[in-house]
Design an enzyme around this catalytic site. Structure first.
Site, PDB file in Angstrom:
ATOM      1  N   GLU A 313       0.804  -1.229   0.000  1.00 48.79           N
ATOM      2  CA  GLU A 313       0.000   0.000   0.000  1.00 48.79           C
ATOM      3  C   GLU A 313       0.836   1.277   0.000  1.00 48.79           C
ATOM      4  OE1 GLU A 313      -3.886  -1.644   2.364  1.00 48.79           O
ATOM      5  OE2 GLU A 313      -2.193  -1.018   3.581  1.00 48.79           O
TER       6      GLU A 313
HETATM    7  C1  TNX Z   1      -4.567  -3.928   4.741  1.00 52.59           C
HETATM    8  S1  TNX Z   1      -3.107  -6.210   3.883  1.00 52.59           S
HETATM    9  C2  TNX Z   1      -3.296  -3.729   5.243  1.00 52.59           C
HETATM   10  C3  TNX Z   1      -3.134  -3.274   6.622  1.00 52.59           C
HETATM   11  C4  TNX Z   1      -4.451  -3.078   7.317  1.00 52.59           C
HETATM   12  C5  TNX Z   1      -5.393  -4.185   6.929  1.00 52.59           C
HETATM   13  C6  TNX Z   1      -6.678  -4.167   7.651  1.00 52.59           C
HETATM   14  C7  TNX Z   1      -1.944  -5.284   4.064  1.00 52.59           C
HETATM   15  C8  TNX Z   1      -0.681  -5.810   3.604  1.00 52.59           C
HETATM   16  N1  TNX Z   1      -2.137  -4.068   4.600  1.00 52.59           N
HETATM   17  O1  TNX Z   1      -2.364  -2.099   6.648  1.00 52.59           O
HETATM   18  O2  TNX Z   1      -4.232  -3.085   8.683  1.00 52.59           O
HETATM   19  O3  TNX Z   1      -5.630  -4.087   5.559  1.00 52.59           O
HETATM   20  O4  TNX Z   1      -7.441  -5.300   7.350  1.00 52.59           O
END
Ligand code: TNX
Length: 526
Positions: A313
């Site tokens: 992300e």
């Molecule tokens: C996605 S999945 C994220 C996290 C959040 C989560 C909550 C991923 C690699 N990153 O930063 O905490 O969703 O479900």
């Protein structure tokens, strides 16, 4: 005749309905002094479940004809495998190695059941070995800080399901949770708060070592994650010169609208739930000096082979900058003697260090090219064990288990029932990846909504057991135990054991939760 309930389902289990082994306070555990830790693990498991304190003996002091529970290590099978033979006359737990013996003991603990006037172990013959070498759980100690006692409790609960890796998500926008001598400002300035304005906290190096040792004694390897280059707002509180300004996307504004909280401001603690707005400066050498210190120290503190560098992300970072950063930092991790691990986005990086392991967090039926990114890890370098599967719509333990609970999120296709957590197979998620290229399965638990051990328990159990079965048990179709109906019956039978251990599981609908009326009230030693 119904087979005794074991979770995760063993590779093979046979029972002929012959007489059980009766358990009483005088029953000895016969084991060599070198495997005293397995003896103690079994003693405490049985005492917690039944109140019976079993005796211990060394093999030389034990009459061959006495009824006993025998623990031994044989050293001649697959890693982590074990055999368990229960007859009226004896119980024999035979591990190939110390981990296998530990898992045999966990299985035995699940078999203990009340009998008229006492306790017993049903006659059974189990031959068991794991499907995957890597069976992980992840705990996010950044969104809400969780202390050593909570982490140890989670290790107890998950090692009993034969998980062997504990991934700790140590840093995120909301806090930096590991004290580092090279960069003390991180915990001094960026650990005080959690999501929702809750108190923060951090682990000292002694705390971290205590966790590693405790995990190791339960055959779990700690995998530390320093999430980069995004998820780094906390760094801006300590080293503002290393941080880009937050990228205020529509997503961030939506989160603020739906969940409240403030927009992120560099240098100010962030306690909201938005993701993807922060980044370290990618074209500034000071960033890499910082990372050499941070990753170098974490690598030195960590005996296990992996170092997770995040990579998820990074929404405000250009593809070119992201590729450059991931390539460089994955090679830095490797130069520190660790196998880098990164979330699946990193699979696109052209210059990825070839030994990097990818962690897929897309859906069981991937969308938006998530599977193509994951295939990036198997395209480079060795073809062995390159992918860890964490499909979010099945085994993200932080998804809501029902729509009404205040716990959990819903972004991964809404409510995740126990059945949805169960009904998928690792071999069928990412097309074009051979079984040998799968390192294993990991169930993450993000803690935006999980403040306490009780919250963690309610989210993780029983769904962690479904993840354990994906990680340990034969493939769906390769064993008649691998059906939802069988799993529901077997996991439901664990309720009295889990209750005895203080696990606050959620008694989800569709599972026949066993109830023991005054279990053990009538037992022999009372
Ligand atoms: C996605 S999945 C994220 C996290 C959040 C989560 C909550 C991923 C690699 N990153 O930063 O905490 O969703 O479900």
């Amino acid at each position: 005749m119904a087979l005794p309930s074991v979770v995760p389902a063993p590779a093979s289990i046979e029972a002929d309905g012959s007489a059980p082994f009766a358990l009483a306070s005088g029953t000895p555990i016969v084991a060599a002094a070198e495997i005293a830790d397995a003896t103690e693990a079994l003693q405490s498991l049985i005492e917690t479940r039944t109140g019976l304190r079993l005796d211990t003996r060394e093999p030389a002091d034990s009459a061959a004809d006495a009824r006993a529970i025998v623990l031994e290590i044989a050293g001649d099978g697959a890693a982590e495998s074990y055999r368990l033979d229960v007859t009226e006359a004896s119980v024999i737990v035979n591990g190939t190695d110390a981990a296998g013996l530990f898992y045999g003991v966990q299985t035995l603990g699940q078999l203990v059941e009340p009998a008229p006037g006492g306790w017993q172990i049903p006659a059974v013959r189990i031959v068991d070995a794991p499907r995957f070498a890597y069976r992980g759980v992840m705990l996010d100690v950044a969104r809400h800080f969780h202390d050593v006692a909570t982490v140890k409790a989670y290790i107890d609960r998950t090692s009993a399901l034969k998980f062997n890796h504990l991934h700790l998500h140590l840093t995120d926008d909301q806090g930096w949770r590991l004290q580092l001598d090279s960069r003390p400002l991180l915990t001094e300035k960026a650990s005080a708060t959690s999501v929702g304005g809750d108190p923060g906290g951090f682990s000292t190096q002694d705390d971290y070592r205590e966790i590693i040792d405790y995990a190791g004694a339960r055959h779990m390897t700690v995998v530390p994650e320093i999430d980069l280059p995004g998820h780094t707002h906390a760094v801006s509180l300590a080293y503002p010169e290393l941080s880009e300004e937050p990228v205020l996307s529509d997503h961030i504004r939506e989160i603020v609208r739906d969940y409240g909280g403030e927009l992120p401001v560099n240098g100010v603690p962030y306690d909201g739930m938005a993701v993807g707005f922060s980044s370290l400066k990618i074209r500034d050498e000071a960033t890499y000096e910082f990372l050499a210190d941070v990753l170098g120290e974490v690598a030195r503190l960590t005996p296990g082979p992996y170092l997770h560098i995040g990579g998820d992300e990074a929404l405000g970072t250009s593809a070119e900058d992201y590729d450059y950063f991931i390539g460089r930092v994955s090679r830095l991790a490797a130069s520190l003697g660790k196998a880098p691990v990164a979330w699946h986005e990193a699979g696109t990086a052209t210059d990825l260090e070839p030994t990097t392991v990818g962690q897929f967090w897309g859906y069981v039926e991937p969308i938006d090219g998530m599977d193509a990114k994951a295939r990036g890890f198997t395209a480079v370098g060795s073809d062995q064990g390159k992918l860890i599967l964490s499909p979010a719509d099945a085994i993200y333990l932080d998804m809501k288990f029902d729509a009404d609970s205040p716990l959990g999120l819903t972004w991964a296709r809404g409510v995740t029932t126990a059945r949805r957590a169960y009904e998928w197979d690792p071999a069928e998620v990412v097309d074009g990846v051979a079984d040998e290229q799968l390192l294993g399965v990991e169930a993450p638990l993000w803690t935006e909504t999980a403040r306490t051990l009780a919250d963690i328990d309610a989210l993780a159990f029983p769904r962690a057991a479904a993840a354990a079965e994906a990680a340990w048990s034969p493939a769906a179709g390769a064993s008649e135990l691998r059906t939802w109906e069988s799993f529901a019956a077997r996991v439901g039978a664990l309720a009295p054991l889990w209750t005895s251990q203080g696990i606050g599981f959620t008694p989800l609908d569709g599972i026949p939760w066993a109830v023991e009326v005054a279990a053990g009230a009538d037992r022999g030693d009372a």
